[in-house]
Every structure is written in C-alpha cells, then in structure tokens.
Design an enzyme around this catalytic site. Structure first.
Site, PDB file in Angstrom:
ATOM      1  N   LYS A  28       2.093  -5.442   6.111  1.00  0.00           N
ATOM      2  CA  LYS A  28       2.678  -4.309   6.852  1.00  0.00           C
ATOM      3  C   LYS A  28       1.734  -3.107   6.860  1.00  0.00           C
ATOM      4  CE  LYS A  28       6.718  -2.637   5.385  1.00  0.00           C
ATOM      5  NZ  LYS A  28       6.963  -1.178   5.230  1.00  0.00           N
ATOM      6  N   SER A  29       1.146  -2.802   5.702  1.00  0.00           N
ATOM      7  CA  SER A  29       0.256  -1.637   5.621  1.00  0.00           C
ATOM      8  C   SER A  29      -0.939  -1.789   6.565  1.00  0.00           C
ATOM      9  CB  SER A  29      -0.238  -1.463   4.184  1.00  0.00           C
ATOM     10  OG  SER A  29       0.823  -1.199   3.305  1.00  0.00           O
ATOM     11  N   ARG A  33      -1.953   0.300  10.310  1.00  0.00           N
ATOM     12  CA  ARG A  33      -3.258   0.954  10.460  1.00  0.00           C
ATOM     13  C   ARG A  33      -4.061   0.353  11.598  1.00  0.00           C
ATOM     14  NH1 ARG A  33      -1.310   1.528   5.462  1.00  0.00           N
ATOM     15  NH2 ARG A  33      -1.994   3.243   4.099  1.00  0.00           N
ATOM     16  N   GLY A 102       8.734   4.311   6.977  1.00  0.00           N
ATOM     17  CA  GLY A 102       8.180   5.450   6.270  1.00  0.00           C
ATOM     18  C   GLY A 102       6.674   5.521   6.385  1.00  0.00           C
ATOM     19  N   ARG A 130      14.418  10.693   3.469  1.00  0.00           N
ATOM     20  CA  ARG A 130      13.193  10.613   2.658  1.00  0.00           C
ATOM     21  C   ARG A 130      12.361  11.889   2.788  1.00  0.00           C
ATOM     22  NH1 ARG A 130      10.544   4.758   3.599  1.00  0.00           N
ATOM     23  NH2 ARG A 130       9.294   5.487   1.835  1.00  0.00           N
ATOM     24  N   ASP A 331       6.029  -1.424  -4.614  1.00  0.00           N
ATOM     25  CA  ASP A 331       7.054  -2.053  -3.786  1.00  0.00           C
ATOM     26  C   ASP A 331       7.625  -3.321  -4.414  1.00  0.00           C
ATOM     27  OD1 ASP A 331       7.012  -0.178  -1.748  1.00  0.00           O
ATOM     28  OD2 ASP A 331       5.380  -1.188  -0.696  1.00  0.00           O
ATOM     29  N   LYS A 358      11.965   6.018  -2.066  1.00  0.00           N
ATOM     30  CA  LYS A 358      11.633   4.952  -1.121  1.00  0.00           C
ATOM     31  C   LYS A 358      12.739   4.863  -0.071  1.00  0.00           C
ATOM     32  CE  LYS A 358       7.656   3.312  -2.521  1.00  0.00           C
ATOM     33  NZ  LYS A 358       6.503   3.192  -1.592  1.00  0.00           N
ATOM     34  N   ARG A 410      13.850  -4.364   0.717  1.00  0.00           N
ATOM     35  CA  ARG A 410      13.424  -4.986  -0.540  1.00  0.00           C
ATOM     36  C   ARG A 410      14.605  -5.183  -1.500  1.00  0.00           C
ATOM     37  NH1 ARG A 410       8.299  -5.440   0.712  1.00  0.00           N
ATOM     38  NH2 ARG A 410       7.198  -3.683   1.644  1.00  0.00           N
TER      39      ARG A 410
END
Length: 457
Positions: A28-29, A33, A102, A130, A331, A358, A410
């Site tokens: 995902k990260s 990007r 987020g 958040r 995470d 989170k 999660r």
C-alpha cells in the site's frame, strides 16, 4: 467503502489446517507513492502489481482531479500514469475525498503544499477523527497555510483546506516522533522548493519515499551518525517516468503468516513479499517467539528487496518486544497481539502510543477484542501486555457481541484470523474496511482452507 454503508458482519471458525501458496496484494505504501510521483513526473510511469484497494484508488482519483492521467489496462492489470511535470498540477475543482486513506491524505497534503493553489481534503468518519497537526506544522514552516476543523483539545482535523505556497521555503525539520508519513510529506513539499529540504529522524522509519524519489530521478543525500539520519532532498528536480514493480505488502502478508503459525497442522507460503529492512520487525519478533518462518528466493525489484515467506504451525512463546522496534512493525501489532494470545507465557509490546491515532484507537480496540475472546490482557501506559493461553484461546462465548472493528481494516482481519484457531468462533461487526488494503482477503484465506462466513451465522 463508505462510512454510510450498512455493516457486513463475518464469523471465523476453527476448521482444517491451512495450506497452499498465495500472493498478497501490492504494498500500500509503495502504491500510493507510485501514483503520486508518477503524476508529477515527465513522461509515462508503468506500475505492475499496484494495490487496487480502496485507499490507493482514492489517491488515484485525487491525482486525476489535479490533472494527472492515470489509467488501468484491464487486459494486463498494468497501471499507467502520465504526469504533468513538477509544479504542473492544477487546482482541483472539487473536494479531495480520501475515504479512509490516512497515508494518501497526509502525503498529498505535502505534495499540494508546494503548489500555488487551494485544495480541500476530507475523508470518512474514521479519517476525520485522525489528527493532522503533525503534518501541518512543518508544512506551515514551508509557506503553506491551513484552515481546519479543530476539536476541543486543539487537534487539527479534516475537513481541511490547504492554501499552497506561492514560493515554497526549504526547511530543516527534526521529526518530533518517528513518522514516515510526516517525513514523506515534508520531502514531497520540498520537491517544489529551491535548495535543500532536510528531514532529521532519530529513529528509522519506512524509507519507501527515499527509494522511490531516487527511482524517479531525484537527488537525495542520506547520512547516518550515531543512529540519527539526515535526509537531504535537492529541490526542483526533473522527475522522469519509470517502471515500478510493486512487491506484496508485508503488512497484508502478516495475516496469512500468523494464521499459518497458529492454526494447528498448517503450512503455507506467501510469495513475493516486500522485505524492506524497515518493515520486517514482525518477522523478527515471530522468530524470537519460536516461529518456524523461513524466507526464500530473495531478490530485488525497483529498489526494494522481496522474497517468499514459508511458515509452519508450532508452539510460540511470549517475548518482550522493545519500543525501538515499533517503527518497523507499527501496523502489525494487532495481528502480533493475536499471535501472542496463542503463545506460552507473557508478551509485552512496548511503546505503542502511535496505535492510538491510527484508523481507530488500535491499542484499546485490540485489548477489548482479546478480552472478549477470553484472553487476559491489559494496557500499561503505552504498553500492551498479553498473557498467552499456551494453545487456543477460548474464543467468544455464545451471545457475546461481535468485535467492534471501528472502520479499521487491521482490527477486522486480525480477529478473523483469531477465529480460525480459537476454540470457539470469533465474529466481527463489519468487514467493509478490509477493502481499503486487502480486497481479496476473504478469497485468499478460503483458498488456504480458512472457514470465514460473511453475514450472521
């Protein structure tokens, strides 16, 4: 997944052992990007293995609203981004709704902070709770301005308006707390600033942004001394489109990995998982707990190490997880807490304050969920202490309300995994949030032999 969507419950039960070989969705990260930098670069960026979860699709939609051309070839599954060049994004005509993303929201705030236009960010009910102040503080120093909703305690919350800097200012910023999102937001804003933008971090955090910025042609100088990293980005680079192969997300892989360790008789492989050294704290911890966990076929793709993770069920023992390890597995603590419930002895997970901000207050949500499943658990400050059951925990007593997931993917997946190995079934109140990061979670767990039923059963 919309906060207004009716909840869809699910129940997980212990059944046969799990077996097989699967590949989890893309990281995902890295997916976030890839789309952002692809939208800034000159030329075409080709992305293989992009995570098509709700979070990443929200980032794709936001980049389109700002003029980037982003599309998927349905025949091949390959995504393509044709960027507008650095500084070429246009003011969005509508609000940027990031849903539950987020990472997408915070990184995009950094990206638009260096553009001379106005943008408005919002999200679902979870994201609107958040805090965003840790992002707006350094970006304000760089010349951006923000108008935000504020809670009684002074938090900066969505919806939030960003007024980008006409002349972005390079800064040197020491991270007050370890955060790859804050680091990345400052670096993305620094792309539009002249000179060097510098981020100093006392504890290492995920370095996907640094690796990908280099992959697109940016110049970064990273120096480490006495455990402190100084990351210097040279502003106003010429970013060029490139090819990216997104590895499997290690945070997603954690769920079948732990399931394979706690469901008796199980043995399975998760292929093509990202093994970035700053993301592997969970696997180190599981090995310390006595897990049979081997990594094979190590290789490199687009600057990231990948490999295949093979696990076999066995006995786990409680361990003391140091606070310094938190950035490399922040995470994964919910699913580690599930693993600790099946272990022999006590597991102490230290320094988990970040879990409170989170998608939900994960620290409290995990503790309440474990207690509902008959596990002895307590929170001491920012530490989570789990007394292992030396085998299968009781699971949920008949009539116990379903585990509240709080729109947190999660939490939802962790307790479904718990149900696959507990003595009694475990139910959750809503699977909707799972789509944000792992849209085929239920199908893959079924492929391995897991018994998860959607709906009341």
């Amino acid at each position: 997944m919309s906060a207004a969507s009716p909840p869809t419950p699910a129940v997980a039960r212990r059944g046969a052992s799990l077996s097989g070989a699967i590949a989890v969705p893309g990281d995902k990260s890295i997916s976030h990007r890839a789309l952002m930098l692809g939208g800034l670069a000159v030329g075409e960026t080709v992305v293989h293995g992009l995570l098509e979860g709700e979070d990443v699709l929200r980032t794709a939609a936001a980049m389109r609203q700002m003029g980037a051309e982003i599309s998927k070839d349905d025949a091949t599954g390959i995504w393509r981004a044709r960027g507008r060049g650095l500084g070429g994004l246009v003011e969005p005509a509508d609000v940027l709704d990031l849903g539950n993303a987020g990472t997408g929201a915070r990184l995009l705030m950094g990206l638009v902070a260096g553009h001379n236009f106005v943008s408005v960010f919002t999200g679902d009910a979870s994201l609107r709770r958040r805090p965003m102040g840790r992002i707006t503080a350094p970006l304000t120093q760089m010349g951006a301005r923000f108008v935000a909703r504020g809670a009684a305690d002074g938090k900066v919350l969505l919806p939030l308006t960003v007024i980008g800097a006409a002349a972005p200012i390079p800064i040197e910023y020491a991270l007050p707390v370890p955060s790859a999102q804050v680091k990345s937001a400052v670096l993305l804003a620094g792309l539009s600033a002249p000179g060097q933008t510098i981020v100093v971090e006392k504890e290492p955090t995920r370095d996907h942004s640094e690796r990908m910025l280099r992959h697109f042609g940016a110049t970064l100088d990273v120096r480490e001394e006495n455990g402190v990293s100084r990351i210097a980005l040279t502003g106003q680079p010429e970013l060029s489109g490139c090819t990216i192969h997104v590895p499997g997300d290690p945070s997603s892989a954690a769920f079948p990995v732990v399931a394979g360790l706690i469901v008796p008789g199980s043995e399975l492989t998760v292929r093509n998982v990202g093994l970035n050294a700053r993301r592997t704290g969970l696997y180190q911890t599981l090995r310390e707990m006595g897990a049979t966990l081997d990594i094979g076929d190590r290789r490199e793709a687009a600057g990231e190490e990948v490999g295949d993770i093979h696990v076999r069920a066995g006995t786990l023992v409680g361990v003391d997880v140091p606070a310094a390890r938190a950035p490399s597995m922040i995470d994964e603590y919910p699913i580690l807490a599930v693993a600790a419930s099946f272990a022999r002895g006590r597991t102490i997970m230290r320094g988990l304050g970040e879990l409170r901000v989170k998608e939900s207050d994960r620290l409290s949500a995990v503790a309440r969920g474990l207690a509902a499943c008959g596990v002895e658990v307590r929170i001491d400050g920012d530490d989570l202490i789990v007394e292992g059951c030396d085998g299968a925990p009781p699971g949920m007593a008949p009539g116990t309300p379903a585990i509240a997931t709080h729109l947190d993917h999660r939490i939802a997946m962790s307790f479904l995994v718990m149900g696959l190995a507990s003595r009694q079934a475990v139910s959750i109140d809503d699977i909707g949030a799972i789509a944000t990061s792992f849209p085929n979670f239920l199908a893959l767990m079924a492929e391995l032999g897991g018994d998860i039923v959607v709906g009341h059963a």
